[in-house]
Design a protein around this motif. Structure first.
Motif, PDB file in Angstrom:
ATOM      1  N   ASN A  12     -12.121   9.194 -12.609  1.00  0.00           N
ATOM      2  CA  ASN A  12     -11.564   7.903 -13.007  1.00  0.00           C
ATOM      3  C   ASN A  12     -10.243   8.174 -13.727  1.00  0.00           C
ATOM      4  N   TRP A  13      -9.149   8.236 -12.962  1.00  0.00           N
ATOM      5  CA  TRP A  13      -7.859   8.589 -13.522  1.00  0.00           C
ATOM      6  C   TRP A  13      -7.344   7.534 -14.494  1.00  0.00           C
ATOM      7  N   THR A  14      -7.685   6.282 -14.278  1.00  0.00           N
ATOM      8  CA  THR A  14      -7.214   5.220 -15.165  1.00  0.00           C
ATOM      9  C   THR A  14      -7.813   5.377 -16.558  1.00  0.00           C
ATOM     10  N   ALA A  15      -9.124   5.623 -16.608  1.00  0.00           N
ATOM     11  CA  ALA A  15      -9.771   5.815 -17.910  1.00  0.00           C
ATOM     12  C   ALA A  15      -9.244   7.069 -18.595  1.00  0.00           C
ATOM     13  N   LEU A  16      -8.959   8.088 -17.807  1.00  0.00           N
ATOM     14  CA  LEU A  16      -8.422   9.326 -18.361  1.00  0.00           C
ATOM     15  C   LEU A  16      -7.011   9.104 -18.899  1.00  0.00           C
ATOM     16  N   ALA A  17      -6.205   8.340 -18.174  1.00  0.00           N
ATOM     17  CA  ALA A  17      -4.818   8.085 -18.586  1.00  0.00           C
ATOM     18  C   ALA A  17      -4.754   7.279 -19.886  1.00  0.00           C
ATOM     19  N   GLU A  18      -5.735   6.432 -20.124  1.00  0.00           N
ATOM     20  CA  GLU A  18      -5.749   5.639 -21.347  1.00  0.00           C
ATOM     21  C   GLU A  18      -5.955   6.506 -22.585  1.00  0.00           C
ATOM     22  N   ARG A  19      -6.580   7.655 -22.420  1.00  0.00           N
ATOM     23  CA  ARG A  19      -6.881   8.521 -23.563  1.00  0.00           C
ATOM     24  C   ARG A  19      -5.817   9.585 -23.809  1.00  0.00           C
ATOM     25  N   VAL A  20      -4.837   9.684 -22.938  1.00  0.00           N
ATOM     26  CA  VAL A  20      -3.805  10.711 -23.078  1.00  0.00           C
ATOM     27  C   VAL A  20      -2.751  10.228 -24.070  1.00  0.00           C
ATOM     28  N   PRO A  21      -2.422  11.059 -25.070  1.00  0.00           N
ATOM     29  CA  PRO A  21      -1.375  10.672 -26.019  1.00  0.00           C
ATOM     30  C   PRO A  21      -0.015  10.580 -25.327  1.00  0.00           C
ATOM     31  N   GLU A  22       0.892   9.831 -25.931  1.00  0.00           N
ATOM     32  CA  GLU A  22       2.208   9.605 -25.335  1.00  0.00           C
ATOM     33  C   GLU A  22       2.975  10.910 -25.132  1.00  0.00           C
ATOM     34  N   ASN A  23       2.836  11.852 -26.063  1.00  0.00           N
ATOM     35  CA  ASN A  23       3.610  13.084 -25.951  1.00  0.00           C
ATOM     36  C   ASN A  23       3.060  14.025 -24.879  1.00  0.00           C
ATOM     37  N   GLN A  24       1.914  13.699 -24.273  1.00  0.00           N
ATOM     38  CA  GLN A  24       1.336  14.545 -23.232  1.00  0.00           C
ATOM     39  C   GLN A  24       1.265  13.845 -21.880  1.00  0.00           C
ATOM     40  N   LYS A  25       1.938  12.707 -21.743  1.00  0.00           N
ATOM     41  CA  LYS A  25       1.915  11.965 -20.473  1.00  0.00           C
ATOM     42  C   LYS A  25       2.522  12.787 -19.334  1.00  0.00           C
ATOM     43  N   GLY A  26       3.568  13.549 -19.613  1.00  0.00           N
ATOM     44  CA  GLY A  26       4.192  14.378 -18.583  1.00  0.00           C
ATOM     45  C   GLY A  26       3.235  15.437 -18.057  1.00  0.00           C
ATOM     46  N   PHE A  27       2.509  16.088 -18.971  1.00  0.00           N
ATOM     47  CA  PHE A  27       1.526  17.094 -18.560  1.00  0.00           C
ATOM     48  C   PHE A  27       0.421  16.451 -17.728  1.00  0.00           C
ATOM     49  N   PHE A  28      -0.004  15.263 -18.151  1.00  0.00           N
ATOM     50  CA  PHE A  28      -1.061  14.566 -17.423  1.00  0.00           C
ATOM     51  C   PHE A  28      -0.598  14.199 -16.012  1.00  0.00           C
ATOM     52  N   THR A  29       0.636  13.716 -15.890  1.00  0.00           N
ATOM     53  CA  THR A  29       1.169  13.340 -14.579  1.00  0.00           C
ATOM     54  C   THR A  29       1.258  14.564 -13.666  1.00  0.00           C
ATOM     55  N   ALA A  30       1.709  15.694 -14.213  1.00  0.00           N
ATOM     56  CA  ALA A  30       1.795  16.926 -13.414  1.00  0.00           C
ATOM     57  C   ALA A  30       0.403  17.380 -12.976  1.00  0.00           C
ATOM     58  N   PHE A  31      -0.564  17.281 -13.874  1.00  0.00           N
ATOM     59  CA  PHE A  31      -1.938  17.670 -13.542  1.00  0.00           C
ATOM     60  C   PHE A  31      -2.509  16.776 -12.443  1.00  0.00           C
ATOM     61  N   LYS A  32      -2.262  15.466 -12.553  1.00  0.00           N
ATOM     62  CA  LYS A  32      -2.769  14.541 -11.542  1.00  0.00           C
ATOM     63  C   LYS A  32      -2.106  14.796 -10.190  1.00  0.00           C
ATOM     64  N   ALA A  33      -0.814  15.074 -10.191  1.00  0.00           N
ATOM     65  CA  ALA A  33      -0.109  15.365  -8.937  1.00  0.00           C
ATOM     66  C   ALA A  33      -0.666  16.635  -8.295  1.00  0.00           C
ATOM     67  N   LYS A  34      -0.927  17.646  -9.086  1.00  0.00           N
ATOM     68  CA  LYS A  34      -1.487  18.894  -8.561  1.00  0.00           C
ATOM     69  C   LYS A  34      -2.885  18.657  -8.001  1.00  0.00           C
ATOM     70  N   SER A  35      -3.681  17.869  -8.713  1.00  0.00           N
ATOM     71  CA  SER A  35      -5.036  17.563  -8.246  1.00  0.00           C
ATOM     72  C   SER A  35      -4.994  16.752  -6.950  1.00  0.00           C
ATOM     73  N   ASP A  36      -4.107  15.762  -6.894  1.00  0.00           N
ATOM     74  CA  ASP A  36      -3.982  14.949  -5.674  1.00  0.00           C
ATOM     75  C   ASP A  36      -3.515  15.787  -4.491  1.00  0.00           C
ATOM     76  N   GLY A  37      -2.593  16.722  -4.733  1.00  0.00           N
ATOM     77  CA  GLY A  37      -2.135  17.606  -3.666  1.00  0.00           C
ATOM     78  C   GLY A  37      -3.275  18.475  -3.140  1.00  0.00           C
ATOM     79  N   TYR A  38      -4.071  18.998  -4.031  1.00  0.00           N
ATOM     80  CA  TYR A  38      -5.220  19.806  -3.617  1.00  0.00           C
ATOM     81  C   TYR A  38      -6.197  18.954  -2.808  1.00  0.00           C
ATOM     82  N   LEU A  39      -6.464  17.744  -3.273  1.00  0.00           N
ATOM     83  CA  LEU A  39      -7.397  16.862  -2.571  1.00  0.00           C
ATOM     84  C   LEU A  39      -6.863  16.499  -1.180  1.00  0.00           C
ATOM     85  N   ARG A  40      -5.555  16.230  -1.061  1.00  0.00           N
ATOM     86  CA  ARG A  40      -4.965  15.929   0.251  1.00  0.00           C
ATOM     87  C   ARG A  40      -5.115  17.110   1.201  1.00  0.00           C
ATOM     88  N   ARG A  41      -4.831  18.329   0.704  1.00  0.00           N
ATOM     89  CA  ARG A  41      -4.961  19.506   1.570  1.00  0.00           C
ATOM     90  C   ARG A  41      -6.406  19.713   2.002  1.00  0.00           C
TER      91      ARG A  41
END
Length: 175
Positions: A12-41
């Motif tokens: 549940n990425w939406t629930a996870l995104a709500e708990r991420v602090p503002e200063n770590q949003k970039g790390f969270f976005t990179a992690f989600k992109a990497k996870s989505d890329g793995y899932l697509r492959r």
């Protein structure tokens, strides 16, 4: 063949995104992109291996028994899904973290109760504008001047008092 164990709705990425602090949003976005890329492959590959047309190869290869030998070996091949040996460790860490969180919550509730008691005590005091020196001494005995039991000399700073230790500030300045 191993079955697919990951589905697109398992996180549940939406629930996870709500708990991420503002200063770590970039790390969270990179992690989600990497996870989505793995899932697509992973989803691009079929769940099971494609069927082999053995008769087609039998007709094309002149060596007798070679295709049958490959077929037996191919059908005997079984690649097991890797065993899960880290889930118990993760569950143990989760239980320990949950215990720590519960202990922190209990300590926080105790601190909150203490702070609420202090706030109610402060609200019950007279406002500073209406206090006399005696009222202040009754409310804050450790901060108030006590001219009867321990008189001080003007300007009422520690340096001007009779029991002031002159060596303490000099020693502190050298360190």
């Amino acid at each position: 063949m191993a079955a697919r164990r990951i589905t697109q709705s398992s996180i549940n990425w939406t629930a996870l995104a709500e708990r991420v602090p503002e200063n770590q949003k970039g790390f969270f976005t990179a992690f989600k992109a990497k996870s989505d890329g793995y899932l697509r492959r992973m989803m691009a590959n079929p769940e099971s291996a494609p069927k082999i047309d053995w008769e087609h190869y039998k007709a094309r290869i002149p060596v007798q028994g070679m295709v049958d030998d490959f077929r037996k070996k191919y059908e005997a091949l079984n690649i097991p899904y890797p065993s899960d040996n880290v889930t118990p460790q993760i569950e143990q860490q989760e239980r320990e973290a949950l215990k720590e969180v519960q202990e922190f919550i209990k300590q926080s509730n105790a601190r909150i109760a203490g702070y609420e008691a202090e706030v109610s005590r402060l609200k019950s005091l007279l406002p500073f504008e209406q206090m006399t020196m005696e009222d202040f001494k009754d409310a804050y005995p450790d901060l108030a001047l006590d001219p009867l039991n321990k008189p001080t000399y003007w300007p009422h700073t520690p340096e001007e008092q009779l029991d002031y230790d002159t060596k303490a500030p000099q020693d502190a300045a050298h360190h």
